[in-house]
Enzyme design. Structure first.
Site, mmCIF file in Angstrom:
data_model
loop_
_atom_site.group_PDB
_atom_site.id
_atom_site.type_symbol
_atom_site.label_atom_id
_atom_site.label_comp_id
_atom_site.label_asym_id
_atom_site.label_seq_id
_atom_site.Cartn_x
_atom_site.Cartn_y
_atom_site.Cartn_z
ATOM 1 N N ALA A 295 0.418 -1.459 -0.210
ATOM 2 C CA ALA A 295 -0.145 0.080 0.305
ATOM 3 C C ALA A 295 0.770 1.012 0.139
ATOM 4 O O ALA A 295 2.279 1.479 0.600
ATOM 5 C CB ALA A 295 -0.746 -0.100 0.866
ATOM 6 N N GLY B 161 0.994 -4.680 1.340
ATOM 7 C CA GLY B 161 -0.748 -4.890 0.324
ATOM 8 C C GLY B 161 -0.020 -6.085 -0.523
ATOM 9 O O GLY B 161 -1.112 -6.352 -1.830
ATOM 10 N N GLU C 299 -0.560 -9.224 0.388
ATOM 11 C CA GLU C 299 -1.917 -9.924 -0.014
ATOM 12 C C GLU C 299 -2.302 -9.835 -0.677
ATOM 13 O O GLU C 299 -3.821 -10.665 -0.788
ATOM 14 C CB GLU C 299 -2.120 -8.919 1.694
ATOM 15 C CG GLU C 299 -2.035 -8.426 2.552
ATOM 16 C CD GLU C 299 -1.836 -6.719 3.289
ATOM 17 O OE1 GLU C 299 -1.850 -6.048 2.471
ATOM 18 O OE2 GLU C 299 -2.429 -7.122 4.740
ATOM 19 N N GLU D 43 5.051 -4.335 7.245
ATOM 20 C CA GLU D 43 4.267 -3.214 8.004
ATOM 21 C C GLU D 43 4.968 -3.325 9.497
ATOM 22 O O GLU D 43 4.463 -2.163 9.849
ATOM 23 C CB GLU D 43 2.887 -3.769 7.961
ATOM 24 C CG GLU D 43 2.527 -3.857 6.462
ATOM 25 C CD GLU D 43 2.128 -5.277 5.769
ATOM 26 O OE1 GLU D 43 2.661 -5.898 6.218
ATOM 27 O OE2 GLU D 43 1.140 -5.309 5.094
HETATM 28 N N1 CAA Z 1 4.331 3.444 -1.065
HETATM 29 C C1 CAA Z 1 4.837 4.695 -1.480
HETATM 30 N N2 CAA Z 1 6.156 4.125 -2.170
HETATM 31 C C2 CAA Z 1 7.126 3.213 -2.302
HETATM 32 C C3 CAA Z 1 6.653 2.274 -2.155
HETATM 33 C C4 CAA Z 1 5.464 2.434 -1.308
HETATM 34 N N3 CAA Z 1 4.889 0.806 -0.417
HETATM 35 N N4 CAA Z 1 7.317 1.387 -2.538
HETATM 36 C C5 CAA Z 1 7.809 1.675 -3.343
HETATM 37 N N5 CAA Z 1 7.803 2.549 -3.579
HETATM 38 C C6 CAA Z 1 8.511 4.244 -3.662
HETATM 39 C C7 CAA Z 1 9.667 5.040 -3.926
HETATM 40 O O1 CAA Z 1 9.410 5.557 -2.974
HETATM 41 C C8 CAA Z 1 10.123 4.886 -5.303
HETATM 42 O O2 CAA Z 1 9.828 6.508 -5.397
HETATM 43 P P1 CAA Z 1 10.940 7.373 -5.623
HETATM 44 O O3 CAA Z 1 11.375 6.883 -7.186
HETATM 45 O O4 CAA Z 1 10.057 8.753 -6.062
HETATM 46 O O5 CAA Z 1 11.267 8.204 -4.347
HETATM 47 C C9 CAA Z 1 9.935 4.101 -5.571
HETATM 48 O O6 CAA Z 1 8.694 3.051 -5.667
HETATM 49 C C10 CAA Z 1 11.324 3.222 -5.897
HETATM 50 O O7 CAA Z 1 11.617 2.547 -4.519
HETATM 51 P P2 CAA Z 1 12.959 2.252 -4.356
HETATM 52 O O8 CAA Z 1 14.038 3.303 -4.504
HETATM 53 O O9 CAA Z 1 12.493 2.413 -2.880
HETATM 54 O O10 CAA Z 1 13.146 0.839 -4.335
HETATM 55 P P3 CAA Z 1 14.211 -0.066 -3.641
HETATM 56 O O11 CAA Z 1 14.759 -1.168 -5.126
HETATM 57 O O12 CAA Z 1 15.706 1.075 -3.412
HETATM 58 O O13 CAA Z 1 13.278 -0.640 -2.694
HETATM 59 C C11 CAA Z 1 12.432 -2.107 -2.152
HETATM 60 C C12 CAA Z 1 12.869 -1.284 -3.453
HETATM 61 C C13 CAA Z 1 12.628 -2.825 -0.719
HETATM 62 C C14 CAA Z 1 10.537 -2.363 -2.461
HETATM 63 C C15 CAA Z 1 11.568 -0.184 -1.027
HETATM 64 O O14 CAA Z 1 10.924 0.415 -1.982
HETATM 65 C C16 CAA Z 1 10.333 -0.874 -0.048
HETATM 66 O O15 CAA Z 1 11.014 -1.474 0.941
HETATM 67 N N6 CAA Z 1 8.885 -0.591 -0.393
HETATM 68 C C17 CAA Z 1 8.419 -0.125 0.520
HETATM 69 C C18 CAA Z 1 8.020 -2.011 0.705
HETATM 70 C C19 CAA Z 1 6.952 -1.685 2.129
HETATM 71 O O16 CAA Z 1 7.053 -1.338 3.323
HETATM 72 N N7 CAA Z 1 5.460 -2.309 2.323
HETATM 73 C C20 CAA Z 1 4.975 -2.289 3.016
HETATM 74 C C21 CAA Z 1 3.641 -1.122 2.597
HETATM 75 S S1 CAA Z 1 2.182 -0.780 4.468
HETATM 76 C C22 CAA Z 1 1.072 -2.151 3.705
HETATM 77 O O17 CAA Z 1 0.727 -2.587 2.920
HETATM 78 C C23 CAA Z 1 -0.114 -1.813 4.786
HETATM 79 C C24 CAA Z 1 -0.810 -2.457 4.133
HETATM 80 O O18 CAA Z 1 -1.018 -3.813 4.600
HETATM 81 C C25 CAA Z 1 -2.341 -2.618 3.629
#
Ligand code: CAA
Length: 257
Positions: free
Chosen positions: A63, A108, A111, A131
């Site tokens: 998400a 998400g 999920e 999360e």
């Molecule tokens: N939300 C918003 N933006 C996201 C995102 C997310 N979940 N995941 C990645 N992005 C965006 C980054 O912010 C980045 O944007 P910018 O270029 O504008 O900075 C772009 O995607 C590329 O991401 P990274 O530069 O971070 O890429 P990376 O290769 O270095 O890392 C990754 C990849 C490990 C997946 C890392 O992006 C990451 O950890 N993302 C978040 C993963 C996460 O925590 N997901 C769970 C979210 S909470 C949830 O989902 C709640 C629920 O159950 C409903």
């Protein structure tokens, strides 16, 4: 502009979450587009759906954390409901849904894959529920569906500790059915979807309903669900076609219903 791309290939629909710059993260707009795209599927002519993510790197990276970062309690609950409603729509879609997991399936994204009937993964797929490291619980069904899909202790470890699982381990956990080199994932998903689509469509839908509804109730009630659906198949042309062909030692005509 929609964050969803949809293609129809014969009986198979291919739905792509298309927000590649943000690794296909699910914000409210993506969820709304996904919901609308699911509603638009012609269920008379579509027998199987494949869901994947745009690009080579990510299925869905979760998400949208930016959007969630400022939510209040009530807004958080509403955002969770938005995701849950869409994922439940996928889970209860009458036709089978295959997740073709082409990279990160985090939060998400994991999920979303769990709301699909079958998960196939590319070698670079990574599953996880990170999360708790963000100060929240999974919010689109992860605590429920992960714990019902794999060993409960491993699901709890993944959720409490944020342990990520790469494709080979996902296969050994039964989280995915098969792992392919990246370029072979979509052809393999398509092949499976076509094999499903070649079988009697009413029977396939009845199987999905029997399995899903049966898992919600005790065995005495569950077998009655199957009995009713089994019986209903005997009213179909497909049953006559399939069984007559067997008795006559020939292939059935293509299934029609
Ligand atoms: N939300 C918003 N933006 C996201 C995102 C997310 N979940 N995941 C990645 N992005 C965006 C980054 O912010 C980045 O944007 P910018 O270029 O504008 O900075 C772009 O995607 C590329 O991401 P990274 O530069 O971070 O890429 P990376 O290769 O270095 O890392 C990754 C990849 C490990 C997946 C890392 O992006 C990451 O950890 N993302 C978040 C993963 C996460 O925590 N997901 C769970 C979210 S909470 C949830 O989902 C709640 C629920 O159950 C409903």
């Amino acid at each position: 502009m929609s964050y969803i791309k949809y293609e129809q290939n014969g009986f198979v629909g291919v739905l792509t979450i298309d927000r590649e710059k943000a690794l296909n993260a699910l914000n409210s707009e993506v969820l709304a587009d996904l919901d609308a795209a699911l509603d638009a599927i012609d269920l008379d002519s579509t027998r199987c759906l494949i869901i994947t993510g745009a690009g080579q790197k990510s299925f869905v990276a979760g998400a949208d954390i930016g959007e969630m970062s400022t939510l209040t309690k009530a807004e958080g609950e509403a955002f969770g409901k938005k995701g849950n409603d869409v994922f439940r729509k996928i889970e209860t879609l009458p036709i089978p849904v295959i997740a073709a997991v082409n990279g990160f399936a985090l939060g998400g994204g994991c999920e979303l894959s769990l709301s699909c009937d079958i998960r196939l993964a590319a070698e670079n797929a990574v599953f996880g529920q990170p999360e708790t490291g963000l100060g929240i619980t999974p919010g689109f069904g992860g605590t429920q569906r992960l714990a019902r899909t794999i060993n409960v202790g491993k699901a709890k470890e993944m959720i409490y500790a944020g342990t990520k699982v790469k494709a080979p381990e996902a296969l050994s956990l039964g989280l995915v059915s098969a792992v392919y080199p990246a370029e072979e994932l979509m052809p393999a998903a398509m092949k499976l979807a076509e094999r499903i689509s070649a079988n009697a469509p009413i029977a396939v839908r009845a199987c999905k309903k029997a399995i899903n509804d049966g898992l919600q109730v005790n065995m005495d009630e569950a077998i009655v669900i199957e009995e009713k659906l089994f019986g209903s198949c005997f009213e179909t042309e497909d049953q006559k076609n399939g069984m007559t062909a067997f008795v006559e030692k020939r292939k059935p005509e293509p299934f029609v219903n």
